[in-house]
Design a protein around this motif. Structure first.
Motif, PDB file in Angstrom:
ATOM      1  N   ALA A  54       9.925 -10.452  12.273  1.00 19.38           N
ATOM      2  CA  ALA A  54      10.741  -9.237  12.247  1.00 19.38           C
ATOM      3  C   ALA A  54      10.337  -8.353  11.080  1.00 19.38           C
ATOM      4  CB  ALA A  54      12.220  -9.608  12.150  1.00 19.38           C
ATOM      5  N   ASN A  55      10.038  -8.985   9.925  1.00 18.82           N
ATOM      6  CA  ASN A  55       9.641  -8.220   8.745  1.00 18.82           C
ATOM      7  C   ASN A  55       8.318  -7.510   8.955  1.00 18.82           C
ATOM      8  OD1 ASN A  55       8.212  -8.566   5.658  1.00 18.82           O
ATOM      9  ND2 ASN A  55      10.187  -7.567   5.802  1.00 18.82           N
ATOM     10  N   GLU A  56       7.407  -8.124   9.705  1.00 19.40           N
ATOM     11  CA  GLU A  56       6.125  -7.466   9.967  1.00 19.40           C
ATOM     12  C   GLU A  56       6.325  -6.186  10.781  1.00 19.40           C
ATOM     13  OE1 GLU A  56       2.630  -6.010   9.914  1.00 19.40           O
ATOM     14  OE2 GLU A  56       3.201  -7.708   8.654  1.00 19.40           O
ATOM     15  N   LYS A  57       7.297  -6.199  11.687  1.00 19.35           N
ATOM     16  CA  LYS A  57       7.626  -4.970  12.430  1.00 19.35           C
ATOM     17  C   LYS A  57       8.110  -3.894  11.471  1.00 19.35           C
ATOM     18  CE  LYS A  57       9.089  -7.241  16.738  1.00 19.35           C
ATOM     19  NZ  LYS A  57      10.233  -7.437  17.668  1.00 19.35           N
ATOM     20  N   ASP A  58       8.934  -4.313  10.513  1.00 14.05           N
ATOM     21  CA  ASP A  58       9.450  -3.350   9.534  1.00 14.05           C
ATOM     22  C   ASP A  58       8.344  -2.834   8.622  1.00 14.05           C
ATOM     23  OD1 ASP A  58      12.052  -3.513  10.474  1.00 14.05           O
ATOM     24  OD2 ASP A  58      12.596  -5.135   9.109  1.00 14.05           O
ATOM     25  N   MET A  59       7.438  -3.716   8.222  1.00 15.73           N
ATOM     26  CA  MET A  59       6.332  -3.292   7.367  1.00 15.73           C
ATOM     27  C   MET A  59       5.448  -2.276   8.090  1.00 15.73           C
ATOM     28  SD  MET A  59       6.602  -4.700   4.374  1.00 15.73           S
ATOM     29  CE  MET A  59       4.957  -4.536   3.690  1.00 15.73           C
ATOM     30  N   ALA A  60       5.200  -2.502   9.379  1.00 17.07           N
ATOM     31  CA  ALA A  60       4.409  -1.552  10.158  1.00 17.07           C
ATOM     32  C   ALA A  60       5.122  -0.210  10.244  1.00 17.07           C
ATOM     33  CB  ALA A  60       4.151  -2.119  11.556  1.00 17.07           C
ATOM     34  N   PHE A  61       6.423  -0.261  10.440  1.00 15.97           N
ATOM     35  CA  PHE A  61       7.230   0.964  10.483  1.00 15.97           C
ATOM     36  C   PHE A  61       7.149   1.696   9.150  1.00 15.97           C
ATOM     37  CE2 PHE A  61      11.274   3.185   9.789  1.00 15.97           C
ATOM     38  CZ  PHE A  61      11.408   3.917  10.964  1.00 15.97           C
ATOM     39  N   GLY A  62       7.243   0.932   8.061  1.00 11.20           N
ATOM     40  CA  GLY A  62       7.195   1.525   6.735  1.00 11.20           C
ATOM     41  C   GLY A  62       5.844   2.144   6.420  1.00 11.20           C
ATOM     42  N   ARG A  63       4.768   1.457   6.827  1.00 11.05           N
ATOM     43  CA  ARG A  63       3.429   2.014   6.596  1.00 11.05           C
ATOM     44  C   ARG A  63       3.233   3.304   7.388  1.00 11.05           C
ATOM     45  NH1 ARG A  63       1.988  -3.694   6.217  1.00 11.05           N
ATOM     46  NH2 ARG A  63       1.831  -3.817   8.493  1.00 11.05           N
ATOM     47  N   ASP A  64       3.712   3.291   8.630  1.00  9.55           N
ATOM     48  CA  ASP A  64       3.598   4.502   9.464  1.00  9.55           C
ATOM     49  C   ASP A  64       4.410   5.648   8.873  1.00  9.55           C
ATOM     50  OD1 ASP A  64       1.964   3.157  11.204  1.00  9.55           O
ATOM     51  OD2 ASP A  64       3.547   2.726  12.676  1.00  9.55           O
ATOM     52  N   LYS A  65       5.505   5.298   8.209  1.00  8.51           N
ATOM     53  CA  LYS A  65       6.380   6.308   7.614  1.00  8.51           C
ATOM     54  C   LYS A  65       5.823   6.827   6.288  1.00  8.51           C
ATOM     55  CE  LYS A  65      11.372   6.905   6.804  1.00  8.51           C
ATOM     56  NZ  LYS A  65      12.675   6.205   6.736  1.00  8.51           N
ATOM     57  N   GLY A  66       4.792   6.147   5.773  1.00  8.21           N
ATOM     58  CA  GLY A  66       4.166   6.587   4.534  1.00  8.21           C
ATOM     59  C   GLY A  66       4.871   6.134   3.285  1.00  8.21           C
ATOM     60  N   LEU A  67       5.561   4.967   3.337  1.00  5.06           N
ATOM     61  CA  LEU A  67       6.246   4.462   2.151  1.00  5.06           C
ATOM     62  C   LEU A  67       5.228   4.131   1.061  1.00  5.06           C
ATOM     63  CD1 LEU A  67       8.998   2.043   3.534  1.00  5.06           C
ATOM     64  CD2 LEU A  67       9.211   4.460   2.943  1.00  5.06           C
ATOM     65  N   SER A  68       5.642   4.308  -0.192  1.00  6.51           N
ATOM     66  CA  SER A  68       4.781   3.990  -1.327  1.00  6.51           C
ATOM     67  C   SER A  68       4.572   2.480  -1.424  1.00  6.51           C
ATOM     68  CB  SER A  68       5.398   4.501  -2.629  1.00  6.51           C
ATOM     69  OG  SER A  68       6.574   3.756  -2.938  1.00  6.51           O
ATOM     70  N   ALA A  69       3.579   2.091  -2.217  1.00 10.08           N
ATOM     71  CA  ALA A  69       3.306   0.663  -2.408  1.00 10.08           C
ATOM     72  C   ALA A  69       4.521  -0.052  -2.992  1.00 10.08           C
ATOM     73  CB  ALA A  69       2.096   0.482  -3.311  1.00 10.08           C
ATOM     74  N   ALA A  70       5.214   0.606  -3.925  1.00  8.60           N
ATOM     75  CA  ALA A  70       6.395  -0.014  -4.536  1.00  8.60           C
ATOM     76  C   ALA A  70       7.511  -0.187  -3.515  1.00  8.60           C
ATOM     77  CB  ALA A  70       6.881   0.838  -5.707  1.00  8.60           C
ATOM     78  N   MET A  71       7.703   0.803  -2.652  1.00 10.18           N
ATOM     79  CA  MET A  71       8.749   0.692  -1.632  1.00 10.18           C
ATOM     80  C   MET A  71       8.395  -0.360  -0.584  1.00 10.18           C
ATOM     81  SD  MET A  71      11.080   2.597  -2.727  1.00 10.18           S
ATOM     82  CE  MET A  71      12.210   2.611  -1.336  1.00 10.18           C
ATOM     83  N   LEU A  72       7.114  -0.448  -0.253  1.00 11.63           N
ATOM     84  CA  LEU A  72       6.688  -1.502   0.675  1.00 11.63           C
ATOM     85  C   LEU A  72       6.894  -2.882   0.067  1.00 11.63           C
ATOM     86  CD1 LEU A  72       3.449   0.087   2.172  1.00 11.63           C
ATOM     87  CD2 LEU A  72       5.573  -0.410   3.406  1.00 11.63           C
ATOM     88  N   ASP A  73       6.700  -2.975  -1.249  1.00 11.00           N
ATOM     89  CA  ASP A  73       6.949  -4.246  -1.929  1.00 11.00           C
ATOM     90  C   ASP A  73       8.424  -4.624  -1.854  1.00 11.00           C
ATOM     91  OD1 ASP A  73       6.186  -6.482  -3.809  1.00 11.00           O
ATOM     92  OD2 ASP A  73       7.633  -5.428  -5.069  1.00 11.00           O
ATOM     93  N   ARG A  74       9.306  -3.642  -1.958  1.00  9.63           N
ATOM     94  CA  ARG A  74      10.741  -3.904  -1.829  1.00  9.63           C
ATOM     95  C   ARG A  74      11.075  -4.432  -0.439  1.00  9.63           C
ATOM     96  NH1 ARG A  74      14.065  -0.720  -5.610  1.00  9.63           N
ATOM     97  NH2 ARG A  74      15.686  -0.432  -4.048  1.00  9.63           N
ATOM     98  N   LEU A  75      10.327  -3.964   0.539  1.00  4.96           N
ATOM     99  CA  LEU A  75      10.594  -4.309   1.937  1.00  4.96           C
ATOM    100  C   LEU A  75       9.997  -5.655   2.335  1.00  4.96           C
ATOM    101  CD1 LEU A  75      11.649  -3.358   4.722  1.00  4.96           C
ATOM    102  CD2 LEU A  75       9.503  -2.101   5.008  1.00  4.96           C
ATOM    103  N   LEU A  76       8.919  -6.027   1.676  1.00  6.40           N
ATOM    104  CA  LEU A  76       8.146  -7.203   2.093  1.00  6.40           C
ATOM    105  C   LEU A  76       8.912  -8.515   1.925  1.00  6.40           C
ATOM    106  CD1 LEU A  76       5.379  -8.507   2.903  1.00  6.40           C
ATOM    107  CD2 LEU A  76       4.873  -8.573   0.441  1.00  6.40           C
ATOM    108  N   LEU A  77       8.783  -9.365   2.928  1.00  9.37           N
ATOM    109  CA  LEU A  77       9.251 -10.751   2.832  1.00  9.37           C
ATOM    110  C   LEU A  77       8.056 -11.681   3.020  1.00  9.37           C
ATOM    111  CD1 LEU A  77      12.555 -10.734   4.945  1.00  9.37           C
ATOM    112  CD2 LEU A  77      12.340 -10.788   2.453  1.00  9.37           C
TER     113      LEU A  77
END
Length: 421
Positions: A54-77
């Motif tokens: 489920a988290n990988e789906k969110d990470m893909a969504f976040g990358r497509d949305k252009g989240l910063s590396a720090a924000m992606l780190d907050r999202l990552l599990l």
């Protein structure tokens, strides 16, 4: 044209269900809540593959949305972070139950015996952004304090939060507790947030956890009481009396350990008397670690430091960026923090006790630290097991909001046929 009718009805239904569950959870035995949280921890670990998917789906969504590396780190599990979620749930399960605790008691000359005891708040609405672990922390803490909760996670963590929420519900079911005790808003639609802020009949308090935009929106629009978790504009001040080794260790850790959390340092203040010694060493060490230093005119003379703009003071970078400024003394640091801080967490690195006392007495941040990294601004590090956020307001809850802070109190008054004359 967007139709909000279904969102309105959906949110009102969630509120009614949460209120009914809260009435039951207010008096369930502590052992039942402990069992539910331990079972939830078991479920998180057993379903970790599903959570990671489920988290990988969110990470893909976040990358497509252009989240910063720090924000992606907050999202990552990953497995380590899932283990931390499990450990957090077990730690909350093992805590003393706050409900019914006697805060104080006294006797009156009239013969009355009075106790002030902790009681649940009722229904708590938690609105948060990227970090999916907040789903577990918030759900568990609200349950521990005898409350029902409605969780509204960020759009980025939609799938991860859903998978974790399912584990919390499994825990409630295993303990025979109302499954509506931990509810999740099942839509990314922002209209759901607007609805939550007006649900005065069913929600007792809103806890927003996120950036300035989210918290500001909640504070402006909410008709429900709010525990504000404002942005972490965190300052570290290196005083003339600072120990160079401590200063280096603390400042580097405060900025670089994890840049995307609210306890990360965002501004470094340096006493002018140690600019050529401690100050230059700190600046160069930060740059060597990959941090972009945005300095005032004095610090711009150091090779590699870029010019700070007016917007860099009072900015929560949440990235490998730090603002830096030279101040005349501790009072200069205090004045800067009062103007640009967010009353979250601020630190002094110093060996002079009077200077430390002045810093502590004249600033009113929720957390003030001395010779310790601001990354410790975390409920688990305070021995609370976990926390929903760091409350920066001054009413009711302040600092890390754990289970105890999610209770109110009531008075129990006992007499013996006692009447008032």
């Amino acid at each position: 044209m967007k139709d909000h009718t279904d969102i309105h009805a959906q949110m009102r239904d969630l509120g009614a269900r949460a209120k009914a569950a809260a009435a039951e959870l207010a008096f369930v035995p502590p052992a039942a809540k402990t069992k539910a949280l331990d079972a939830a921890a078991d479920a998180v670990w057993a379903r970790r593959a599903d959570i990671l998917a489920a988290n990988e789906k969110d990470m893909a969504f976040g990358r497509d949305k252009g989240l910063s590396a720090a924000m992606l780190d907050r999202l990552l599990l990953d497995e380590d972070r899932i283990q931390n979620i499990v450990d957090g749930l077990r730690a909350i399960a093992a805590q003393d139950d706050p409900v019914g605790q006697i805060i104080t008691e006294w006797d009156r000359p009239t013969g009355l015996q009075i106790k002030r005891v902790r009681t649940p708040l009722g229904v708590i609405g938690v609105i948060y952004e990227s970090r999916p672990n907040v789903t577990a922390d918030a759900g568990a803490l609200c349950l521990k304090a005898g409350n029902a909760v409605i969780l509204r996670g960020g759009s980025e963590s939609f799938h991860s939060s859903g998978a974790i929420h399912a584990c919390l519900v499994a825990g409630l079911k295993a303990a025979g507790l109302p499954e509506d005790g931990i509810l999740r808003v099942p839509t990314r639609d922002r209209e759901a947030v607007a609805e939550m802020l007006t649900m005065t009949d069913t929600i007792d308090v809103i806890v927003p956890r996120g950036g300035k935009g989210l918290v500001g929106l909640v504070q402006r629009e909410a008709r429900v009481p709010v525990f504000a978790h404002l942005e972490g504009i965190v300052h570290v001040y290196a005083d003339a009396s600072a120990d160079p080794v401590k200063a280096l260790k603390v400042a580097l850790n405060a900025k670089t350990r994890r840049t995307g959390i609210c306890g990360a340092a965002e501004c470094l203040l340096i006493h002018r008397d140690v600019l050529d010694t401690i100050g230059q060493g700190l600046i160069k060490a930060l740059m060597d670690a990959g941090v972009e230093v945005r300095g005032d005119e004095t610090l711009q003379k150091i090779d590699g430091v870029v010019a700070a703009s007016a917007d860099d003071w009072g900015c929560e970078h949440l990235d490998m960026i730090i603002s830096a400024k030279v101040v005349g003394d501790v009072d200069g640091a205090i004045a800067h923090i009062r103007e640009f801080g967010s009353n979250h967490t601020d630190c002094i690195i110093a060996e002079d006790e009077q200077t430390v006392g002045r810093f502590f007495a004249r600033l009113d941040s929720a957390i003030l630290m001395h010779n310790a990294s601001t990354q410790f601004a975390d409920g688990s590090e305070f021995g609370m097991g976990a926390e929903i956020g760091i409350a920066t307001g001054k009413m009711h809850a302040r600092g890390p909001v754990g289970a105890e802070q999610l209770t109110s109190f009531k008075y129990l008054v006992t007499g013996d046929g006692t009447v008032r004359t």
